[in-house]
Motif scaffolding. Structure first.
Motif, PDB file in Angstrom:
ATOM      1  N   CYS A   1      14.309  17.813  -5.220  1.00  0.00           N
ATOM      2  CA  CYS A   1      13.829  16.715  -6.744  1.00  0.00           C
ATOM      3  C   CYS A   1      14.790  16.621  -8.047  1.00  0.00           C
ATOM      4  O   CYS A   1      15.588  17.320  -7.444  1.00  0.00           O
ATOM      5  N   SER A   2      14.787  15.688  -8.374  1.00  0.00           N
ATOM      6  CA  SER A   2      15.416  15.786 -10.185  1.00  0.00           C
ATOM      7  C   SER A   2      14.309  15.198 -10.779  1.00  0.00           C
ATOM      8  O   SER A   2      13.787  15.825 -10.773  1.00  0.00           O
TER       9      SER A   2
ATOM     10  N   GLY B   1      10.125  15.698 -11.529  1.00  0.00           N
ATOM     11  CA  GLY B   1      10.206  15.828  -9.927  1.00  0.00           C
ATOM     12  C   GLY B   1       9.209  18.095 -10.029  1.00  0.00           C
ATOM     13  O   GLY B   1       8.727  18.493  -9.483  1.00  0.00           O
TER      14      GLY B   1
ATOM     15  N   ILE C   1      16.625  21.289  -6.464  1.00  0.00           N
ATOM     16  CA  ILE C   1      16.301  20.968  -7.969  1.00  0.00           C
ATOM     17  C   ILE C   1      17.057  20.899  -8.817  1.00  0.00           C
ATOM     18  O   ILE C   1      18.348  21.423  -9.047  1.00  0.00           O
TER      19      ILE C   1
ATOM     20  N   LEU D   1      11.084  14.566  -0.277  1.00  0.00           N
ATOM     21  CA  LEU D   1      12.408  13.868  -0.963  1.00  0.00           C
ATOM     22  C   LEU D   1      10.770  13.728  -2.469  1.00  0.00           C
ATOM     23  O   LEU D   1       9.942  12.959  -1.160  1.00  0.00           O
ATOM     24  N   LEU D   2      10.945  14.405  -3.695  1.00  0.00           N
ATOM     25  CA  LEU D   2      10.273  13.133  -4.991  1.00  0.00           C
ATOM     26  C   LEU D   2      11.352  12.846  -5.847  1.00  0.00           C
ATOM     27  O   LEU D   2      12.416  12.373  -5.525  1.00  0.00           O
ATOM     28  N   SER D   3      10.265  12.492  -6.706  1.00  0.00           N
ATOM     29  CA  SER D   3      11.194  11.983  -7.558  1.00  0.00           C
ATOM     30  C   SER D   3      12.655  12.317  -8.375  1.00  0.00           C
ATOM     31  O   SER D   3      12.825  13.411  -8.460  1.00  0.00           O
ATOM     32  N   GLY D   4      13.247  11.875  -8.855  1.00  0.00           N
ATOM     33  CA  GLY D   4      14.736  11.503  -9.197  1.00  0.00           C
ATOM     34  C   GLY D   4      15.436  10.376  -9.601  1.00  0.00           C
ATOM     35  O   GLY D   4      14.857   9.839  -9.435  1.00  0.00           O
TER      36      GLY D   4
ATOM     37  N   GLN E   1       8.044  11.220  -1.405  1.00  0.00           N
ATOM     38  CA  GLN E   1       7.128  10.624  -2.966  1.00  0.00           C
ATOM     39  C   GLN E   1       6.967   9.343  -2.379  1.00  0.00           C
ATOM     40  O   GLN E   1       7.387   8.806  -2.422  1.00  0.00           O
TER      41      GLN E   1
ATOM     42  N   ALA F   1       5.766   8.885  -8.564  1.00  0.00           N
ATOM     43  CA  ALA F   1       7.088   9.460  -9.143  1.00  0.00           C
ATOM     44  C   ALA F   1       6.961   8.816 -10.092  1.00  0.00           C
ATOM     45  O   ALA F   1       7.288   7.430 -10.878  1.00  0.00           O
TER      46      ALA F   1
ATOM     47  N   PRO G   1      13.313   8.494  -4.840  1.00  0.00           N
ATOM     48  CA  PRO G   1      12.421   7.860  -3.083  1.00  0.00           C
ATOM     49  C   PRO G   1      13.179   6.824  -3.403  1.00  0.00           C
ATOM     50  O   PRO G   1      12.634   6.286  -1.825  1.00  0.00           O
TER      51      PRO G   1
ATOM     52  N   ASN H   1       0.983  11.928  -4.017  1.00  0.00           N
ATOM     53  CA  ASN H   1       1.115  13.152  -5.149  1.00  0.00           C
ATOM     54  C   ASN H   1      -0.040  14.214  -4.574  1.00  0.00           C
ATOM     55  O   ASN H   1       0.056  14.976  -3.787  1.00  0.00           O
TER      56      ASN H   1
END
Length: 205
Positions: free
Chosen positions: A22-23, A26, A49, A136-139, A161, A166, A172, A187
């Motif tokens: 994530c970034s 996240g 991260i 893979l999450l928020s970024g 995600q 996100a 994502p 989530n």
């Protein structure tokens, strides 16, 4: 959470590692995911991260005091162990060697990012092939999209995600637009998925 099909359940069952990338946006979700993992979680977890070397983060120390698992900053030559959570250190790419040890690398940033999610995801997939679960999450950039797709090509299990969940949807969305993820989860569904792994994964694999 969407039920795993029998085919997907078998793919998850044989996993040997969980990757989380994530970034921007996240950080809190990663904190909540790791802090909720059960004591019997059967896999090593590697977290990447995006973070600046100029700003010290104590997430690993805080999580190690709150989590039921061992949480640490990955060090060169660390050997992956079940139930341990390894965070990529700032300003280094994190790689996995064929002997299942971790290596720190200071080559050029990828998409302005070091550590790079793509670099770690691809390196781990080269060792574990289809026995990888990647999340893979928020970024705020597209790092992670190539890594998710690389794992998908190697028949690993990929989770993204849902962009609507996100905080920053760029990362994502980039992955979803580039290839097909096995699951696109909110989530709450991600938390449920992680709980499911504790009972689905073959502990003797």
């Amino acid at each position: 959470m969407a039920d795993l099909t029998r085919h997907n359940n078998e793919r998850v069952r044989k996993a040997k590692v969980v990757l989380i990338g994530c970034s921007a946006g996240g950080f809190t979700l990663v904190y909540d995911i790791v802090s909720k993992l059960p004591r019997n979680f059967p896999l090593p977890v590697i977290v990447v991260i995006h973070r600046s070397r100029k700003h010290k983060s104590s997430i690993e120390e805080i999580l190690n005091s709150k989590s039921k698992l061992m949480v640490k900053v990955a060090a060169d030559k660390d050997q992956l162990k079940r139930g341990n959570v390894y965070f990529a250190p700032s300003d280094y790419h994190l790689l996995l060697e064929p002997d299942e040890s971790l290596t720190l690398d200071c080559s050029e940033p990828i998409l302005y990012s070091r550590p790079s999610i793509d670099v770690t995801f691809q390196s781990v997939a080269d060792v574990y092939h289809d026995n990888v679960i990647a999340i893979l999450l928020s970024g705020a950039n597209a790092d992670g999209a190539d890594g998710i797709c690389y794992i998908h090509e190697k028949k690993g299990f990929t989770v993204v995600q849902h962009p609507d969940s996100a905080e920053v949807r760029t990362m994502p969305e980039a992955a979803i637009n580039k290839c097909s993820a096995d699951l696109i989860l909110s989530n709450l569904e991600i938390f449920s998925f992680m709980e499911t792994l504790a009972t689905t994964v073959n502990h003797n694999a």
